[in-house]
Design a protein around this motif. Structure first.
Motif, PDB file in Angstrom:
ATOM      1  N   GLY A 206       5.660  -5.300   2.449  1.00 33.53           N
ATOM      2  CA  GLY A 206       4.796  -4.489   3.334  1.00 33.53           C
ATOM      3  C   GLY A 206       5.661  -3.277   4.000  1.00 33.53           C
ATOM      4  O   GLY A 206       5.054  -2.174   3.958  1.00 33.53           O
ATOM      5  N   ARG A 207       6.945  -3.605   4.443  1.00 31.98           N
ATOM      6  CA  ARG A 207       7.656  -2.564   4.699  1.00 31.98           C
ATOM      7  C   ARG A 207       7.867  -1.625   3.969  1.00 31.98           C
ATOM      8  O   ARG A 207       8.303  -0.399   4.000  1.00 31.98           O
ATOM      9  N   ALA A 208       8.170  -2.158   2.516  1.00 30.32           N
ATOM     10  CA  ALA A 208       8.476  -1.050   1.347  1.00 30.32           C
ATOM     11  C   ALA A 208       7.479   0.120   1.039  1.00 30.32           C
ATOM     12  O   ALA A 208       7.768   1.055   0.999  1.00 30.32           O
ATOM     13  N   CYS A 209       6.126  -0.852   1.341  1.00 27.97           N
ATOM     14  CA  CYS A 209       5.137   0.163   1.013  1.00 27.97           C
ATOM     15  C   CYS A 209       5.058   1.243   2.090  1.00 27.97           C
ATOM     16  O   CYS A 209       4.653   2.348   1.771  1.00 27.97           O
ATOM     17  N   GLN A 210       5.263   0.891   3.276  1.00 29.20           N
ATOM     18  CA  GLN A 210       5.082   1.934   4.476  1.00 29.20           C
ATOM     19  C   GLN A 210       6.164   2.986   4.143  1.00 29.20           C
ATOM     20  O   GLN A 210       5.758   4.155   4.289  1.00 29.20           O
ATOM     21  N   LEU A 211       7.391   2.560   3.670  1.00 31.30           N
ATOM     22  CA  LEU A 211       8.634   3.634   3.398  1.00 31.30           C
ATOM     23  C   LEU A 211       8.167   4.599   2.379  1.00 31.30           C
ATOM     24  O   LEU A 211       8.143   5.868   2.629  1.00 31.30           O
ATOM     25  N   LEU A 212       7.757   3.949   1.210  1.00 34.96           N
ATOM     26  CA  LEU A 212       7.118   4.847   0.003  1.00 34.96           C
ATOM     27  C   LEU A 212       6.071   5.663   0.418  1.00 34.96           C
ATOM     28  O   LEU A 212       6.069   6.749  -0.087  1.00 34.96           O
ATOM     29  N   ASP A 213       5.025   4.982   1.121  1.00 32.30           N
ATOM     30  CA  ASP A 213       3.962   5.519   1.394  1.00 32.30           C
ATOM     31  C   ASP A 213       4.257   7.015   2.331  1.00 32.30           C
ATOM     32  O   ASP A 213       3.704   8.137   1.974  1.00 32.30           O
ATOM     33  N   SER A 214       5.274   6.959   3.097  1.00 31.50           N
ATOM     34  CA  SER A 214       5.509   8.145   4.080  1.00 31.50           C
ATOM     35  C   SER A 214       6.309   8.909   3.149  1.00 31.50           C
ATOM     36  O   SER A 214       6.393  10.141   3.650  1.00 31.50           O
ATOM     37  N   HIS A 215       7.011   8.773   2.044  1.00 34.92           N
ATOM     38  CA  HIS A 215       7.206   9.535   1.105  1.00 34.92           C
ATOM     39  C   HIS A 215       6.453  10.242  -0.282  1.00 34.92           C
ATOM     40  O   HIS A 215       6.760  10.557  -1.111  1.00 34.92           O
ATOM     41  N   GLY A 216       5.186   9.646  -0.145  1.00 34.36           N
ATOM     42  CA  GLY A 216       4.264  10.440  -0.901  1.00 34.36           C
ATOM     43  C   GLY A 216       3.952   9.437  -2.131  1.00 34.36           C
ATOM     44  O   GLY A 216       3.144   9.980  -3.239  1.00 34.36           O
ATOM     45  N   PHE A 217       4.358   8.184  -2.052  1.00 31.88           N
ATOM     46  CA  PHE A 217       3.902   7.364  -3.350  1.00 31.88           C
ATOM     47  C   PHE A 217       2.795   6.700  -3.059  1.00 31.88           C
ATOM     48  O   PHE A 217       2.206   6.218  -1.802  1.00 31.88           O
ATOM     49  N   ASN A 218       2.259   6.244  -4.179  1.00 25.62           N
ATOM     50  CA  ASN A 218       1.025   5.486  -4.094  1.00 25.62           C
ATOM     51  C   ASN A 218       1.350   4.062  -4.350  1.00 25.62           C
ATOM     52  O   ASN A 218       1.651   3.693  -5.457  1.00 25.62           O
ATOM     53  N   VAL A 219       1.186   3.402  -3.374  1.00 29.47           N
ATOM     54  CA  VAL A 219       1.598   1.872  -3.442  1.00 29.47           C
ATOM     55  C   VAL A 219       0.816   0.845  -2.912  1.00 29.47           C
ATOM     56  O   VAL A 219      -0.247   1.112  -2.075  1.00 29.47           O
ATOM     57  N   ILE A 220       0.647  -0.355  -3.225  1.00 31.72           N
ATOM     58  CA  ILE A 220      -0.288  -1.418  -2.973  1.00 31.72           C
ATOM     59  C   ILE A 220       0.725  -2.712  -2.746  1.00 31.72           C
ATOM     60  O   ILE A 220       1.622  -2.923  -3.661  1.00 31.72           O
TER      61      ILE A 220
END
Length: 98
Positions: free
Chosen positions: A70-84
């Protein structure tokens, strides 16, 4: 944050879907098994290795229980990645491991 259950991931893999799964557990945790075809990038190294990921792809993030992913998703999402985030993590995974 988008989420997917372990059962949903397993069903997609059984159907032959090609998923991009990133396991953010530590290397030693993988000894208990991992989902076939996953890329291992420990959470602590994600900042330094996110350049290995493609922003045009969708990634499912996995950890032991769902918290670190979940924390990894937040980090990657903040850098423009599409994550689940795969909820329940490997503790709830009942599918094939290697």
């Amino acid at each position: 944050m988008k989420q997917i259950t372990t059962k949903e991931v397993e069903k997609l893999l059984i159907k032959g879907e090609r998923l991009n799964i990133v396991d953010v557990r530590e290397v030693e945790e993988l000894q208990s098994g991992k989902i076939r075809g996953t890329l291992n990038i420990p959470l602590g190294l994600l900042d330094f290795r996110m350049h290995e990921l493609d922003k045009s792809k969708e990634y499912i993030l996995v950890c032991r229980s769902g918290g670190r992913s979940g924390r990894a998703c937040q980090l990657l999402d903040s850098h423009g990645f599409n994550v689940i985030n795969m909820t329940g993590g490997m503790l709830e995974w009942e599918g094939e491991i290697n």
